[in-house]
Design an enzyme around this catalytic site. Structure first.
Site, short mmCIF file in Angstrom:
data_model
loop_
_atom_site.label_atom_id
_atom_site.label_comp_id
_atom_site.label_asym_id
_atom_site.label_seq_id
_atom_site.Cartn_x
_atom_site.Cartn_y
_atom_site.Cartn_z
N HIS A 65 -3.10 0.89 7.16
CA HIS A 65 -3.27 0.86 5.70
C HIS A 65 -3.29 2.30 5.20
O HIS A 65 -3.73 3.21 5.92
CB HIS A 65 -4.59 0.15 5.36
CG HIS A 65 -4.86 0.01 3.90
ND1 HIS A 65 -3.91 -0.43 3.00
CD2 HIS A 65 -5.98 0.27 3.16
CE1 HIS A 65 -4.45 -0.45 1.78
NE2 HIS A 65 -5.69 -0.02 1.85
N SER A 103 -4.09 -3.23 -2.07
CA SER A 103 -4.46 -3.94 -0.85
C SER A 103 -4.67 -5.41 -1.20
O SER A 103 -4.85 -5.76 -2.37
CB SER A 103 -5.76 -3.35 -0.28
OG SER A 103 -6.29 -4.19 0.74
N CYS A 152 0.81 -1.23 0.00
CA CYS A 152 0.00 0.00 0.00
C CYS A 152 0.83 1.28 0.00
O CYS A 152 0.52 2.21 -0.74
CB CYS A 152 -1.00 -0.01 1.15
SG CYS A 152 -0.29 -0.05 2.82
#
Length: 243
Positions: free
Chosen positions: A104, A121, A69
């Site tokens: 994330h 992802s 990410c």
């Protein structure tokens, strides 16, 4: 022997609409694939100047290795440089699942009054989102709803500032200008905070938290009120939050 195929780096064509261009960039990132190896192939230090991170992005296009990410955010910035109508800013999530915390980050996109995102992802609905969301909070809630499908509860959301389109800039990316403890807030409260922040971003009146000083604040010809000065310790508290 057969050489592994290297996906071609997308080139912007004048005939393309911005959504088509963003789709081409996301398709390219998907062709690089998500890195499941447990080894990070590219070192991304968030405090590095933009110019250094853009060199790393160039290396990603040469090496064509799988990415995670954070690398996808840097690559997304690199590939959208030179499109001044496309504003880019980092969106980070801290979530909780089964006793563990997860982090994330995606690249938020703002263009022509609509929000979307680019990213990578393991989950297809936690990366790119189409450029169709009318407000920043609509985009954030869409991610929150996607997380719920995987039984992750979103604890914090951090929004950074627009990233300059100048690839040789020595300025680092501002990753977390706004930090919201969303798990302790009502959605109406979250929406209000996000919309105020989004409005300030569009007006380009926010400065990196590292550059905050009373002199740099917009005073509109008046002396700053003590109330606005008192906000600075909170900003410092935000910066101290390293989670």
């Amino acid at each position: 022997c057969v050489q592994p195929s290297v996906p071609p780096v997308p080139n912007y064509k004048l005939s393309m609409s911005i959504p088509e261009w963003l789709h081409a960039i996301q398709t390219y990132m998907k062709m690089l694939q998500y890195n499941h190896t447990g080894t990070q192939f590219f070192e991304i230090r968030k405090t590095r100047p933009l110019s250094g991170l853009m060199e790393t992005a160039k290396e990603m296009t040469r090496e064509s290795l799988p990415i995670k990410c954070l690398e996808a955010v840097i690559l997304g910035i690199y590939l959208t440089n030179g499109q001044p109508s496309v504003e880019r800013f980092p969106i980070s999530f801290k979530t909780h699942f089964s006793g563990n915390y997860f982090h994330h980050v995606v690249l938020g996109i703002y263009c022509n009054g609509r929000y979307g995102s680019l990213g990578m992802s393991r989950r297809s609905d936690l990366m790119d989102k189409p450029l169709t969301y009318r407000t920043l909070s609509d985009l954030i809630f869409e991610f929150e709803d996607s997380y719920k499908k995987y039984l992750h509860s979103v604890k914090k959301v951090k929004i950074g500032l627009y990233v300059p389109h100048e690839p040789h800039s020595f300025q680092p990316i501002e990753w977390k200008q706004l930090v919201l403890n969303v798990s302790k807030m009502m959605r109406t409260e979250v929406r209000k905070e996000l919309e105020k922040f989004a409005r300030d971003m569009r007006m380009k009146i926010l400065k990196p938290s590292s550059a905050h000083s009373p002199v740099k604040e917009r005073s509109r010809g008046k002396s700053l009120s003590p109330r606005r000065r008192q906000a600075s310790p909170q900003r410092r508290a935000c910066r101290r939050d390293k989670s």
